[in-house]
Design a protein around this motif. Structure first.
Motif, mmCIF file in Angstrom:
data_model
loop_
_atom_site.group_PDB
_atom_site.id
_atom_site.type_symbol
_atom_site.label_atom_id
_atom_site.label_comp_id
_atom_site.label_asym_id
_atom_site.label_seq_id
_atom_site.Cartn_x
_atom_site.Cartn_y
_atom_site.Cartn_z
ATOM 1 N N VAL A 384 0.862 -1.181 0.000
ATOM 2 C CA VAL A 384 0.000 0.000 0.000
ATOM 3 C C VAL A 384 0.895 1.227 0.000
ATOM 4 N N GLY A 385 0.688 2.093 -0.972
ATOM 5 C CA GLY A 385 1.508 3.293 -1.070
ATOM 6 C C GLY A 385 1.034 4.350 -0.102
ATOM 7 N N ARG A 386 1.931 5.314 0.165
ATOM 8 C CA ARG A 386 1.582 6.396 1.091
ATOM 9 C C ARG A 386 0.365 7.177 0.602
ATOM 10 N N ARG A 388 -2.062 6.309 -1.348
ATOM 11 C CA ARG A 388 -3.332 5.601 -1.261
ATOM 12 C C ARG A 388 -3.808 5.559 0.192
ATOM 13 N N ARG A 525 4.103 11.999 1.488
ATOM 14 C CA ARG A 525 4.902 11.059 0.695
ATOM 15 C C ARG A 525 6.387 11.241 0.937
#
Lengths: 532, 306
Positions: A384-386, A388, A525
């Motif tokens: 899971v990306g920052r 998202r 991010r």
């Protein structure tokens, strides 16, 4: 060893731990009294000015935020303070009491610190007692200093003392309500939510009772928000309503101690039941996770906001009746009966925006709790990306805030329509609510901005929010300079239905909210995750 | 030959003025189990968080599965699984829900493996996470990590809350992971665990690598303890190079010997007429103590001074 062993030590410890917090509460409440009393004396120097003022306090809006209206016939400085300041002070004391007592009871248990303390030489009732005593000490100090602020401004001692004592006792009641709620719910968040709900209902009881009859009626007498003013301080002082506080304090304390005695440390009254052994198909991503984590509070806040909005909406008939009885008051205010209702509903819309904006801020701040607890670390170390993760939090806040604002406006419209029998109000008031949506989104965006780019400064959002509350509530009373009012967050977009819908500020605030959120997301991010 | 699973060199990380990592080096070869040792606060978790792209490094290089841990975080995370030292879960989700959620966030999770792992770790998946002890929360993260098909497992003190029974289940699971060809980074301060599981060891102190290599490599750098009974008088051994701390009690002798002088010492013992012989390689504990001995001494000294 008694169950109270160690209470004294714990009281000193709480006073030490909370010395700044308690000082800020005391200074801001007492300080505002020291400022407001001379201001009121200056602004309404002649009897004519004060009588004109009294007619405003007789309107439903005046009653909602003022009180039962004792002393309006001969509106002196004391009566003025009692009518215009009491409800704000009581709300502030309620917020203080709930936060304080929950923080030192249920929140301590939840964090495990209570376990550490209780394992020492400390009786089982020591913590709840220390929380209640310290809350009573601060409330008492605030009440006493407010009495002082009144006496030094030349108000009679007996009335000032009754007034200060009433405020202090009300503070103790609010703390006791929180103590009972902290026994019922297993979590700090649930306990304070429940306490705020109870306080909200009590506030509404006072409003409904006071609007029904000058001087209050049966519903008022069930609310601790009423009893301070029922002493008729600065009008025709009587002390006995204060006994109601003492009675309720005794009952609530007894209930809290009995409940506390019957449960284990850390447990709520409702035992934990086993749940599903696996996740359902809906729990399949971060958005779903955030939604699920906030589900209960979204529903609770929405229902509460809608109920209050509906109740406010039904008050419009009172204003109609008043216009018929006192056409001269309306004329003096330069309003026809029709316009009066609209102005009333417009102002009430702000009281839907305020809790909804507060919710939006709290909802985005959940991300910080996730970060501090280490749960964010667990999720962000999966695929899971920052963007998202944080984006989903903001989306949940924005969507639920919009829905809440819209439903709040709709509910107030339905309330107005059901009271007047004129369904046209539904649409008018719902539109007025929808016109405030950018303000809610702006708060979500700003919180995101700080959380992503400068997490330590996130308190500034609350500072601006509090400033907004102050200028919006007191701006009407105190004739603040225009610029002071206009830099408040609740005065930017047009206030329907009295004001014309203005697309430029509407779109500008929306764009600002979006930009703030974008900067916040970009900052998140780039920065280090907060780790234990 | 494929790229190392983890390759860190000269890594720096500041928290304000405090230098948490100071030129740290760490390599994990594919298919190996690498131990990552250091006392509390030495920078193990910080290193791991840099590797996971949760913290940004201030200097040096870090490569993870051939990618950049900060820029390629999401793509890399699909190929690894992480178990934090202190697992916190969502209090209102059950253990089973948390396992599934973590599996789904990761990408793929094997249902049969999940079921088997829940049974092996004796974890009740229907309990709310808020009722779990530290060990049970750790099990949730372990089950989620081990049920995934990650090629790299990053485990930060994963057994700190487990009982000895569960520790042995964990040991089996790591052995299995190695057989499946996965790479493992195991941070720990439980030396026996590292000794049992790891192919290579990196010892760090104050954010700097002080020792790294296979356990055998490290042992060569230090001494073994020898206990023997001889027919002749063993006092003569005292003169040999590489022999330290000789202690003779009648026919029994104990001494430490540098591993590169072992040959001469044993020859001399054999010449004296050897009746019994026990030789212990240095334990990891001794290796560890060699690097932290001065700290311990300082602590003891401080204690004595009081």
């Amino acid at each position: 060893m008694s169950t109270f062993t160690g209470t004294g030590r714990l009281i000193l410890f709480i006073l030490l731990r909370d010395r700044i917090r308690m000082t800020v509460w005391t200074l801001s409440l007492v300080g505002s009294m020291f400022m407001v009393i001379p201001t009121l004396a200056d602004m309404f120097a002649t009897p004519e000015q004060r009588m004109a003022r009294a007619t405003i306090m007789e309107t439903p809006t005046g009653i909602v935020f003022g009180g039962p209206g004792y002393g309006l016939e001969e509106y002196g400085l004391g009566a003025m303070v009692a009518n215009e300041m009491t409800q704000s002070l009581l709300v502030a004391l309620a917020v203080m009491g709930i936060l304080h007592v929950v923080r030192h009871t249920r929140a301590e248990e939840e964090s495990g610190r209570a376990e550490l303390l209780r394992a020492n030489v400390l009786g089982s009732s020591a913590q709840i007692t220390a929380a209640l005593v310290t809350n009573a000490l601060v409330s008492g100090a605030i009440g006493a200093l407010i009495t002082v602020s009144m006496v030094v401004n030349g108000l009679p001692l007996a009335d000032s003392a009754a007034y200060g004592a009433g405020l202090a006792l009300a503070g103790v009641v609010f703390g006791a309500v929180a103590a009972v709620c902290a026994q019922v719910s297993g979590y700090a968040r649930g306990a304070s939510g429940l306490a705020f709900l109870v306080i909200g209902v009590l506030f509404m009881l006072r409003v409904v009772g006071d609007i029904a009859e000058r001087g209050g009626s049966a519903p008022s007498w069930f609310s601790p928000f009423a009893w301070v003013q029922q002493t008729r301080a600065f009008d025709d002082l009587r002390w006995w309503p204060l006994a109601l506080y003492v009675l309720v304090i005794a009952i609530l304390f007894a209930v809290a101690y009995v409940l506390a005695d019957r449960r284990d440390l850390g447990a709520g009254l409702v035992a934990a039941r086993p749940g599903p052994a696996g996740a359902g198909p809906l729990l399949n991503g971060v958005l779903a996770l955030h939604l699920r984590q906030q589900r209960a509070s979204i529903i609770a806040w929405t229902v509460a906001v809608a109920l209050f909005a509906f109740a406010f909406g039904t008050l419009v008939t009172e204003i109609d009746g008043m216009a018929e009885q006192n056409p001269e008051i309306m004329a003096r205010m330069g309003l026809t009966g029709e316009g009066m209702i609209e102005a009333f509903l417009g102002v009430l819309t702000l009281y839907i925006v305020m809790p909804t904006a507060a919710f939006a801020v709290l909802s985005v701040l959940r991300a910080r709790a996730e970060e501090d607890s280490g749960r964010a670390e667990l999720v962000l170390s999966s695929a899971v990306g920052r963007l998202r993760w944080m984006g989903s939090t903001v989306l949940v806040s924005a969507l639920s805030g919009m829905v809440m604002m819209f439903l709040g406006g709709l509910a107030m419209g339905v309330g107005a329509a059901s009271a007047t029998g004129d369904t046209a109000w539904i649409r008018v008031v719902a539109e007025a609510g929808a016109a405030q949506i950018p303000v809610v989104l702006m708060f979500a965006g700003l919180t995101t901005l700080f959380l992503g780019a400068a997490p330590r400064l996130v308190g500034l959002v609350w500072a601006w929010f509090a400033y907004g509350l102050f200028v919006t509530i007191f701006g009407l009373l105190m004739d603040l300079p225009d610029w002071m009012v206009h830099v408040g967050p609740f005065e930017i977009v047009a206030l329907l239905p009295t004001e014309e819908f203005a697309p430029v500020p509407y779109l500008a605030v929306l764009a600002g909210a979006g930009a703030a959120a974008a900067v916040g997301l970009a900052g998140f991010r780039r920065r280090d995750l907060v780790t234990a | 030959m494929s790229a190392p699973a983890i390759e860190v060199s000269g890594l720096d990380k500041y928290f304000g003025q405090f230098k948490a990592l100071d030129g740290l080096d760490l390599t994990v070869e594919p298919g190996q189990v690498a131990g990552f040792l250091g006392p509390n606060g030495s920078g193990k978790s910080t290193t791991i968080r840099v590797l996971l792209g949760l913290l940004r490094s201030d200097g040096g290089t870090a490569r993870l599965l051939g990618g950049d841990p900060w820029k390629d975080a999401v793509t890399l995370h699909r190929r690894l699984a992480y178990v934090p030292g202190d697992v916190s879960l969502w209090p209102n989700l059950t253990g089973g829900q948390a396992v599934d959620l973590l599996g789904r966030l990761h990408g793929r999770a094997d249902r049969t493996r999940r079921k088997a792992l829940l049974e092996r770790f004796e974890l009740d998946p229907t309990k709310k996470a808020r009722t779990y002890s530290k060990g049970n929360r750790q099990k949730v993260a372990l089950v989620a990590a081990l049920a995934s098909d990650a090629e790299l497992l990053i485990l930060d003190e994963p057994t700190s809350g487990l009982d000895p029974l569960m520790e042995s289940v964990f040991t089996d699971c790591v052995h299995e992971a190695k057989r499946q060809g996965r790479s493992v980074l195991l941070s720990s301060h439980i030396l026996a665990e590292v000794e049992k599981l790891c192919d290579t060891v990196t010892i760090i102190r104050k954010g700097r690598t002080v020792e790294s290599g296979t356990l055998n490599d490290l042992r060569h750098l230090t001494r073994s303890t020898v206990r023997a009974t001889t027919e002749g008088d063993p006092s003569a051994l005292a003169g040999l190079t590489g022999v330290h701390g000789l202690n003779v009690e009648g026919a029994d002798v104990t001494f430490d010997v540098d591993n590169d002088h072992m040959d001469q010492a044993f020859r001399a013992l054999a010449d004296l007429g050897l009746r019994s012989l026990v030789s212990n390689p240095p334990s990891l504990e001794e290796l560890f103590m060699r690097h932290y001995g001065d700290e311990l001494a300082a602590l003891n000294g401080e204690g004595a001074a009081k």
